[in-house]
Motif scaffolding. Structure first.
Motif, PDB file in Angstrom:
ATOM      1  N   GLU A  41       0.433  38.470   7.416  1.00 56.78           N
ATOM      2  CA  GLU A  41       1.891  38.611   7.508  1.00 56.78           C
ATOM      3  C   GLU A  41       2.599  38.403   6.166  1.00 56.78           C
ATOM      4  O   GLU A  41       3.804  38.540   6.075  1.00 56.78           O
ATOM      5  N   GLU A  42       1.849  38.084   5.115  1.00 52.00           N
ATOM      6  CA  GLU A  42       2.443  37.861   3.806  1.00 52.00           C
ATOM      7  C   GLU A  42       2.424  39.142   2.971  1.00 52.00           C
ATOM      8  O   GLU A  42       1.555  39.991   3.156  1.00 52.00           O
ATOM      9  N   PRO A  43       3.361  39.256   2.027  1.00 52.88           N
ATOM     10  CA  PRO A  43       3.390  40.461   1.196  1.00 52.88           C
ATOM     11  C   PRO A  43       2.258  40.461   0.176  1.00 52.88           C
ATOM     12  O   PRO A  43       1.914  39.423  -0.386  1.00 52.88           O
ATOM     13  N   SER A  44       1.677  41.629  -0.048  1.00 53.56           N
ATOM     14  CA  SER A  44       0.594  41.743  -1.022  1.00 53.56           C
ATOM     15  C   SER A  44       0.933  42.699  -2.169  1.00 53.56           C
ATOM     16  O   SER A  44       0.289  42.667  -3.208  1.00 53.56           O
ATOM     17  N   ARG A  45       1.953  43.553  -1.978  1.00 47.76           N
ATOM     18  CA  ARG A  45       2.283  44.563  -3.004  1.00 47.76           C
ATOM     19  C   ARG A  45       3.736  44.985  -2.823  1.00 47.76           C
ATOM     20  O   ARG A  45       4.237  45.052  -1.710  1.00 47.76           O
ATOM     21  N   VAL A  46       4.389  45.277  -3.950  1.00 49.53           N
ATOM     22  CA  VAL A  46       5.745  45.819  -3.929  1.00 49.53           C
ATOM     23  C   VAL A  46       5.749  47.115  -4.713  1.00 49.53           C
ATOM     24  O   VAL A  46       5.051  47.238  -5.726  1.00 49.53           O
ATOM     25  N   SER A  47       6.513  48.090  -4.237  1.00 53.09           N
ATOM     26  CA  SER A  47       6.679  49.331  -5.000  1.00 53.09           C
ATOM     27  C   SER A  47       8.121  49.808  -4.886  1.00 53.09           C
ATOM     28  O   SER A  47       8.768  49.649  -3.844  1.00 53.09           O
ATOM     29  N   ILE A  48       8.592  50.362  -5.994  1.00 52.50           N
ATOM     30  CA  ILE A  48       9.919  50.973  -6.053  1.00 52.50           C
ATOM     31  C   ILE A  48       9.696  52.341  -6.694  1.00 52.50           C
ATOM     32  O   ILE A  48       9.719  52.495  -7.918  1.00 52.50           O
ATOM     33  N   PRO A  49       9.425  53.349  -5.853  1.00 57.57           N
ATOM     34  CA  PRO A  49       9.044  54.669  -6.378  1.00 57.57           C
ATOM     35  C   PRO A  49      10.028  55.271  -7.380  1.00 57.57           C
ATOM     36  O   PRO A  49       9.605  55.883  -8.357  1.00 57.57           O
ATOM     37  N   SER A  50      11.315  55.077  -7.181  1.00 57.40           N
ATOM     38  CA  SER A  50      12.305  55.720  -8.048  1.00 57.40           C
ATOM     39  C   SER A  50      12.254  55.244  -9.497  1.00 57.40           C
ATOM     40  O   SER A  50      12.716  55.950 -10.392  1.00 57.40           O
ATOM     41  N   GLY A  52       9.215  53.814 -10.742  1.00 56.53           N
ATOM     42  CA  GLY A  52       7.804  53.738 -11.107  1.00 56.53           C
ATOM     43  C   GLY A  52       7.174  52.358 -11.006  1.00 56.53           C
ATOM     44  O   GLY A  52       6.163  52.096 -11.653  1.00 56.53           O
ATOM     45  N   VAL A  53       7.742  51.482 -10.195  1.00 55.64           N
ATOM     46  CA  VAL A  53       7.169  50.142 -10.038  1.00 55.64           C
ATOM     47  C   VAL A  53       6.140  50.138  -8.924  1.00 55.64           C
ATOM     48  O   VAL A  53       6.404  50.625  -7.818  1.00 55.64           O
ATOM     49  N   THR A  54       4.988  49.614  -9.210  1.00 55.07           N
ATOM     50  CA  THR A  54       3.990  49.302  -8.196  1.00 55.07           C
ATOM     51  C   THR A  54       3.228  48.096  -8.722  1.00 55.07           C
ATOM     52  O   THR A  54       2.707  48.125  -9.834  1.00 55.07           O
ATOM     53  N   SER A  55       3.228  47.036  -7.931  1.00 53.28           N
ATOM     54  CA  SER A  55       2.642  45.789  -8.405  1.00 53.28           C
ATOM     55  C   SER A  55       2.042  45.003  -7.250  1.00 53.28           C
ATOM     56  O   SER A  55       2.659  44.877  -6.195  1.00 53.28           O
ATOM     57  N   PRO A  56       0.856  44.447  -7.489  1.00 55.09           N
ATOM     58  CA  PRO A  56       0.365  43.467  -6.524  1.00 55.09           C
ATOM     59  C   PRO A  56       1.280  42.245  -6.631  1.00 55.09           C
ATOM     60  O   PRO A  56       1.979  42.074  -7.630  1.00 55.09           O
ATOM     61  N   LEU A  57       1.292  41.433  -5.610  1.00 55.13           N
ATOM     62  CA  LEU A  57       2.111  40.222  -5.627  1.00 55.13           C
ATOM     63  C   LEU A  57       1.236  38.982  -5.695  1.00 55.13           C
ATOM     64  O   LEU A  57       0.279  38.860  -4.929  1.00 55.13           O
ATOM     65  N   ILE A  58       1.587  38.104  -6.606  1.00 59.25           N
ATOM     66  CA  ILE A  58       0.949  36.800  -6.620  1.00 59.25           C
ATOM     67  C   ILE A  58       1.843  35.858  -5.819  1.00 59.25           C
ATOM     68  O   ILE A  58       3.034  36.120  -5.639  1.00 59.25           O
ATOM     69  N   VAL A 123       7.342  47.177   0.655  1.00 62.07           N
ATOM     70  CA  VAL A 123       6.565  45.946   0.559  1.00 62.07           C
ATOM     71  C   VAL A 123       5.387  46.077   1.519  1.00 62.07           C
ATOM     72  O   VAL A 123       5.578  46.269   2.723  1.00 62.07           O
ATOM     73  N   GLU A 124       4.187  46.014   0.957  1.00 60.12           N
ATOM     74  CA  GLU A 124       2.976  46.077   1.780  1.00 60.12           C
ATOM     75  C   GLU A 124       2.530  44.665   2.103  1.00 60.12           C
ATOM     76  O   GLU A 124       2.489  43.799   1.232  1.00 60.12           O
ATOM     77  N   ARG A 125       2.194  44.452   3.365  1.00 58.64           N
ATOM     78  CA  ARG A 125       1.713  43.147   3.797  1.00 58.64           C
ATOM     79  C   ARG A 125       0.194  43.078   3.682  1.00 58.64           C
ATOM     80  O   ARG A 125      -0.469  44.090   3.476  1.00 58.64           O
ATOM     81  N   GLY A 126      -0.343  41.878   3.851  1.00 64.75           N
ATOM     82  CA  GLY A 126      -1.784  41.666   3.779  1.00 64.75           C
ATOM     83  C   GLY A 126      -2.556  42.449   4.817  1.00 64.75           C
ATOM     84  O   GLY A 126      -3.729  42.774   4.622  1.00 64.75           O
ATOM     85  N   LEU A 131       6.442  47.841   4.841  1.00 63.76           N
ATOM     86  CA  LEU A 131       7.826  47.658   5.268  1.00 63.76           C
ATOM     87  C   LEU A 131       8.733  48.349   4.256  1.00 63.76           C
ATOM     88  O   LEU A 131       8.545  48.205   3.049  1.00 63.76           O
ATOM     89  N   ARG A 132       9.707  49.086   4.764  1.00 69.26           N
ATOM     90  CA  ARG A 132      10.616  49.822   3.886  1.00 69.26           C
ATOM     91  C   ARG A 132      11.982  49.143   3.890  1.00 69.26           C
ATOM     92  O   ARG A 132      12.594  48.962   4.941  1.00 69.26           O
ATOM     93  N   PHE A 133      12.437  48.779   2.704  1.00 68.52           N
ATOM     94  CA  PHE A 133      13.745  48.156   2.539  1.00 68.52           C
ATOM     95  C   PHE A 133      14.648  49.127   1.784  1.00 68.52           C
ATOM     96  O   PHE A 133      14.180  49.955   1.005  1.00 68.52           O
ATOM     97  N   SER A 134      15.950  49.006   2.006  1.00 67.71           N
ATOM     98  CA  SER A 134      16.926  49.826   1.300  1.00 67.71           C
ATOM     99  C   SER A 134      17.891  48.901   0.568  1.00 67.71           C
ATOM    100  O   SER A 134      18.411  47.939   1.157  1.00 67.71           O
TER     101      SER A 134
END
Length: 187
Positions: A41-50, A52-58, A123-126, A131-134
């Motif tokens: 249930e925890e986030p593992s990755r965030v991306s903001i396509p517009s 070019g952000v894609t990052s694993p989450l610590i 935001v991708e979970r484990g 999940l898509r946020f606006s």
């Protein structure tokens, strides 16, 4: 709620802006970063396509002085989820923190100032669920007036907050402004 019960929460809310004073300063966030794979249930990755952000989450916790951790300088291209905030997709504000300055390359939130209302943040979970946020709003604030309750306070909304530094050429190399991106779950 009794005054005794409010004291720890008040101390936490008062301490949170302090982390922002050190967050982007050289050597800021030197506490031990919590690592390891995300739970389902925890986030593992965030991306903001517009942008070019894609990052694993610590996973970020609290430093020994009770301030919120930030990703260490050598992880400038990686964002972190503050484990004291909500899990994305649940009521409350999930807080993701990242650097905006170049520490060994392009920092993860270097172009965060380019997002606006309606920008999609994934935001991708484990467990693999995305999940898509606006984006609903952005705000640049002086650190001395950081809106701690607005960013970290409880909300019934399923919200996301992204936090980074906002000013590159600050005196003594210490940024004095923060950029906050506010977003709500849409899918």
């Amino acid at each position: 709620m009794s005054r005794r019960a409010l004291l720890p929460m008040t101390a936490l809310l008062l301490a949170l802006p302090v982390f922002l004073l050190a967050a982007c300063a050289p050597g800021g966030g030197t506490g031990k970063v919590i690592g390891g794979p995300a739970r389902a249930e925890e986030p593992s990755r965030v991306s903001i396509p517009s942008i070019g952000v894609t990052s694993p989450l610590i996973r970020l916790g609290r430093n020994g002085d009770d301030t919120v951790q930030v990703p260490p300088p050598e992880k400038g291209t990686t964002a972190g989820w503050y484990t004291g905030s909500a899990k994305p997709g649940t009521p409350g504000a999930a807080v993701i923190i990242g650097h905006d300055g170049p520490r060994g390359g392009k920092a993860v939130f270097r172009d965060l100032h380019k997002v606006g209302k309606g920008t999609v943040i994934n935001v991708e979970r484990g467990d693999g669920k995305v999940l898509r946020f606006s984006v609903t709003d952005t705000e640049t604030v002086d650190r001395s007036a950081f809106p701690t309750r607005k960013v970290y306070g409880h909300t019934e909304e399923k919200a996301l907050r992204l936090v980074t530094c906002a000013d590159e050429a600050a005196p003594q190399g210490r940024p004095v402004e923060s950029l906050i991106v506010y977003a709500e779950l849409v899918a």
